[in-house]
Design a protein around this motif. Sequence first.
Motif, PDB file in Angstrom:
ATOM      1  N   LEU A  87     -38.663 -34.597  75.629  1.00 55.20           N
ATOM      2  CA  LEU A  87     -38.403 -33.503  74.691  1.00 55.20           C
ATOM      3  C   LEU A  87     -39.446 -33.496  73.584  1.00 55.20           C
ATOM      4  CD1 LEU A  87     -34.553 -33.577  73.948  1.00 55.20           C
ATOM      5  CD2 LEU A  87     -35.792 -31.867  75.285  1.00 55.20           C
ATOM      6  N   THR A  88     -39.849 -32.289  73.189  1.00 53.62           N
ATOM      7  CA  THR A  88     -40.664 -32.114  71.990  1.00 53.62           C
ATOM      8  C   THR A  88     -39.731 -31.624  70.892  1.00 53.62           C
ATOM      9  OG1 THR A  88     -42.659 -31.581  73.233  1.00 53.62           O
ATOM     10  CG2 THR A  88     -42.579 -30.870  70.929  1.00 53.62           C
ATOM     11  N   ILE A  89     -39.745 -32.310  69.742  1.00 49.84           N
ATOM     12  CA  ILE A  89     -38.779 -32.045  68.675  1.00 49.84           C
ATOM     13  C   ILE A  89     -39.499 -31.787  67.357  1.00 49.84           C
ATOM     14  CG2 ILE A  89     -36.816 -32.996  67.377  1.00 49.84           C
ATOM     15  CD1 ILE A  89     -36.218 -34.765  69.814  1.00 49.84           C
ATOM     16  N   LEU A  90     -39.021 -30.779  66.640  1.00 50.70           N
ATOM     17  CA  LEU A  90     -39.517 -30.488  65.292  1.00 50.70           C
ATOM     18  C   LEU A  90     -38.431 -30.897  64.297  1.00 50.70           C
ATOM     19  CD1 LEU A  90     -41.704 -29.181  63.465  1.00 50.70           C
ATOM     20  CD2 LEU A  90     -40.415 -27.042  63.669  1.00 50.70           C
ATOM     21  N   TYR A  91     -38.824 -31.698  63.316  1.00 51.16           N
ATOM     22  CA  TYR A  91     -37.846 -32.190  62.333  1.00 51.16           C
ATOM     23  C   TYR A  91     -38.305 -31.864  60.910  1.00 51.16           C
ATOM     24  CZ  TYR A  91     -35.043 -35.454  59.559  1.00 51.16           C
ATOM     25  OH  TYR A  91     -34.208 -36.011  58.628  1.00 51.16           O
ATOM     26  N   PRO A  92     -37.659 -30.895  60.231  1.00 50.36           N
ATOM     27  CA  PRO A  92     -37.945 -30.626  58.818  1.00 50.36           C
ATOM     28  C   PRO A  92     -37.255 -31.680  57.948  1.00 50.36           C
ATOM     29  CG  PRO A  92     -36.968 -28.721  59.952  1.00 50.36           C
ATOM     30  CD  PRO A  92     -36.716 -29.931  60.785  1.00 50.36           C
ATOM     31  N   PHE A  93     -37.996 -32.233  56.968  1.00 53.17           N
ATOM     32  CA  PHE A  93     -37.396 -33.250  56.102  1.00 53.17           C
ATOM     33  C   PHE A  93     -37.796 -32.993  54.653  1.00 53.17           C
ATOM     34  CE2 PHE A  93     -41.338 -34.934  57.941  1.00 53.17           C
ATOM     35  CZ  PHE A  93     -42.086 -35.236  56.821  1.00 53.17           C
ATOM     36  N   THR A  94     -37.031 -33.582  53.744  1.00 52.64           N
ATOM     37  CA  THR A  94     -37.286 -33.364  52.310  1.00 52.64           C
ATOM     38  C   THR A  94     -38.078 -34.494  51.668  1.00 52.64           C
ATOM     39  OG1 THR A  94     -35.132 -34.368  51.793  1.00 52.64           O
ATOM     40  CG2 THR A  94     -35.209 -31.961  52.046  1.00 52.64           C
ATOM     41  N   SER A  95     -38.142 -35.638  52.334  1.00 54.77           N
ATOM     42  CA  SER A  95     -38.913 -36.762  51.798  1.00 54.77           C
ATOM     43  C   SER A  95     -39.403 -37.624  52.950  1.00 54.77           C
ATOM     44  CB  SER A  95     -38.055 -37.610  50.850  1.00 54.77           C
ATOM     45  OG  SER A  95     -37.023 -38.272  51.569  1.00 54.77           O
ATOM     46  N   LYS A 112     -39.064 -39.750  75.063  1.00 50.86           N
ATOM     47  CA  LYS A 112     -38.652 -39.896  76.445  1.00 50.86           C
ATOM     48  C   LYS A 112     -37.321 -40.621  76.427  1.00 50.86           C
ATOM     49  CE  LYS A 112     -43.269 -39.985  78.528  1.00 50.86           C
ATOM     50  NZ  LYS A 112     -44.228 -40.745  79.364  1.00 50.86           N
ATOM     51  N   TYR A 113     -36.358 -40.122  77.233  1.00 49.35           N
ATOM     52  CA  TYR A 113     -35.018 -40.699  77.193  1.00 49.35           C
ATOM     53  C   TYR A 113     -34.378 -40.673  78.579  1.00 49.35           C
ATOM     54  CZ  TYR A 113     -33.355 -35.852  77.315  1.00 49.35           C
ATOM     55  OH  TYR A 113     -33.102 -34.553  77.693  1.00 49.35           O
ATOM     56  N   PHE A 114     -33.404 -41.545  78.761  1.00 50.35           N
ATOM     57  CA  PHE A 114     -32.644 -41.608  79.997  1.00 50.35           C
ATOM     58  C   PHE A 114     -31.328 -40.849  79.827  1.00 50.35           C
ATOM     59  CE2 PHE A 114     -35.242 -45.453  80.009  1.00 50.35           C
ATOM     60  CZ  PHE A 114     -35.839 -45.366  81.260  1.00 50.35           C
ATOM     61  N   GLY A 115     -30.827 -40.287  80.940  1.00 49.99           N
ATOM     62  CA  GLY A 115     -29.537 -39.611  80.895  1.00 49.99           C
ATOM     63  C   GLY A 115     -29.687 -38.124  80.677  1.00 49.99           C
ATOM     64  N   ASP A 116     -28.644 -37.514  80.108  1.00 49.16           N
ATOM     65  CA  ASP A 116     -28.615 -36.072  79.958  1.00 49.16           C
ATOM     66  C   ASP A 116     -28.762 -35.672  78.495  1.00 49.16           C
ATOM     67  OD1 ASP A 116     -25.622 -35.611  78.875  1.00 49.16           O
ATOM     68  OD2 ASP A 116     -25.624 -37.174  80.387  1.00 49.16           O
ATOM     69  N   LEU A 117     -29.126 -34.420  78.283  1.00 51.64           N
ATOM     70  CA  LEU A 117     -29.351 -33.911  76.934  1.00 51.64           C
ATOM     71  C   LEU A 117     -28.071 -33.947  76.107  1.00 51.64           C
ATOM     72  CD1 LEU A 117     -31.096 -32.513  74.804  1.00 51.64           C
ATOM     73  CD2 LEU A 117     -30.606 -30.329  75.927  1.00 51.64           C
ATOM     74  N   ALA A 118     -26.940 -33.625  76.732  1.00 54.41           N
ATOM     75  CA  ALA A 118     -25.667 -33.602  75.996  1.00 54.41           C
ATOM     76  C   ALA A 118     -25.344 -34.974  75.411  1.00 54.41           C
ATOM     77  CB  ALA A 118     -24.541 -33.126  76.907  1.00 54.41           C
ATOM     78  N   GLY A 175     -34.813 -24.645  70.115  1.00 56.39           N
ATOM     79  CA  GLY A 175     -35.628 -23.743  69.315  1.00 56.39           C
ATOM     80  C   GLY A 175     -36.592 -22.910  70.135  1.00 56.39           C
ATOM     81  N   GLY A 176     -36.377 -22.888  71.451  1.00 57.56           N
ATOM     82  CA  GLY A 176     -37.261 -22.115  72.324  1.00 57.56           C
ATOM     83  C   GLY A 176     -38.206 -23.029  73.067  1.00 57.56           C
ATOM     84  N   ASN A 177     -39.435 -23.155  72.566  1.00 58.10           N
ATOM     85  CA  ASN A 177     -40.424 -24.024  73.199  1.00 58.10           C
ATOM     86  C   ASN A 177     -40.259 -25.491  72.800  1.00 58.10           C
ATOM     87  OD1 ASN A 177     -41.651 -21.809  74.460  1.00 58.10           O
ATOM     88  ND2 ASN A 177     -42.940 -21.414  72.657  1.00 58.10           N
ATOM     89  N   TYR A 178     -39.396 -25.749  71.847  1.00 57.44           N
ATOM     90  CA  TYR A 178     -39.160 -27.112  71.382  1.00 57.44           C
ATOM     91  C   TYR A 178     -37.734 -27.195  70.834  1.00 57.44           C
ATOM     92  CZ  TYR A 178     -40.446 -24.607  67.126  1.00 57.44           C
ATOM     93  OH  TYR A 178     -40.517 -23.685  66.133  1.00 57.44           O
ATOM     94  N   MET A 179     -37.287 -28.409  70.591  1.00 65.41           N
ATOM     95  CA  MET A 179     -35.974 -28.634  70.000  1.00 65.41           C
ATOM     96  C   MET A 179     -36.113 -28.819  68.492  1.00 65.41           C
ATOM     97  SD  MET A 179     -34.052 -28.542  72.727  1.00 65.41           S
ATOM     98  CE  MET A 179     -32.457 -29.222  72.243  1.00 65.41           C
TER      99      MET A 179
END
Length: 350
Positions: free
Chosen positions: A274-282, A317-323, A339-343
Motif C-alpha cells: 500500500l502507498t499511504i499519505l499521512y498528514p501530521f501536525t508535528s 508491505k503487509y501480510f493478510g487482508d486490508l480489513a 483516497g483513490g490512487n493511494y490510502m
Amino acid sequence: MFRFIVIFILTLFLSTATFAADERFVVEIKVDVTDENASIAREKALSNATKAAITAVARRISTQEGANRIASMSDAQLINFIKETSILNEKNSDIRYMADLRIIVNEDLLKQYMTEREIPLISRSDISIMVIPLFREFSDDTPLLWEVDNPWKQAWDSSNNTSAIKIFPIQSSSGNMAALDAIKASSIDAEALTKVMRMSSASDVYVLDAAYDGVEGLKIEITSLSGKHLSTKVSGAKSSGAELFNKAVLQTRQEIEQLVLTDTQVQSSSTSELTILYPFTSLGQWIEAEQKIKSFPSVSSLEVQAMAQGKAQFKIKYFGDLASLQRQLLSKGYRLTDGGNYMILQNIGG
C-alpha cells in the motif's frame, strides 16, 4: 402403526475450559429424547446431536451462507466429520434417553471439505465487534442509549452470539457511560467511540441506529467507526414487542458479519503493498505513527517515499487482508481510508 413422540432439546454453548485443540471445534450438548424405546431414543439423540454440533461449529468458522450449506448435508455425510463423542452424563428409562455430550469435530477434515467445496473459511483472528444500539420511537426523536426503556439495547443484552466473529453489545459500565452518550454515538464521534472501543478491547465499533418503520418493523442505520455503512429494514409488527427486536438482532448480526467479511481474504498469507499519505501536525506525531505501524506483526516493511511540510508519503508491505490492517490501525487511534490512487491515514486520537 408407527407412533412416536420426540422431545428434542439441544442446548449448545462454548466450553469455557482451555483445550489443546481449537475450542471452536468442541461443542457440549444436552439431549433429551422420548421415543418407542430407549434404544431408538438414544440413536435419534446421537444423530441429532451430531448434526447440531457440526452446524454450531460451521457457524463459528464460516459465514451464515457457509453454515447453511454444511447444515443441509445428510446425517450419513455429517457423521464423517465427528472425531470424538464423550458421554459426560446420561440417564434413561424405557422410552427416554437423556445425556450431556461433548463432541469434538475433526478440524482438519472439515476444513479440507470446506476448501474443496469453496465454502468460506474464517481463520482464527482478533475480530471483535462492539455494537451500540440506539433507539428512537420516530426517526426524528432524540435517540436512547443507556435508558432502561431502550428495547433495542435490551434485546442485544439478552442475546447470544451466533456469528462466526465476536459481536457483542456495549456494556452499561460507569466508564462507558461517562465516555459516550447517545448524541455522540449517533454523530459517530471518533474520539468517544475510540475510547469505548479500547476499554472493551474491540477491533471496531458499529452504531446501530434503529427506529420504528411506521407500524411495520424497524429501520436500522448501521455505521462503523472504520467507515462502513448500511441501511436495512426488519419486517414485523410493531405490536409484537420483544419478538420484533429479537428478530432484528439476528438479522443485524448477519448484516454486520457480511460487512466485516466482505473484504476479508480468508486464510490469507500473501503479501500486499500500500502507498499511504499521512498528514501530521508535528514531526513527533509522524515518528509515533511510524513506530506503531512498524510494530504490527502483519507489517513486514515501511519505506518513506516523500516528506513535505506536515505530510508523509510512505509504502508498506503487509501480510493478510486490508480489513485486518485497518482494524489494527483503528485500535491504535488511526483510520485508514481509500483516497483513490493511494490510502489516507488519519489520526483520530490515541
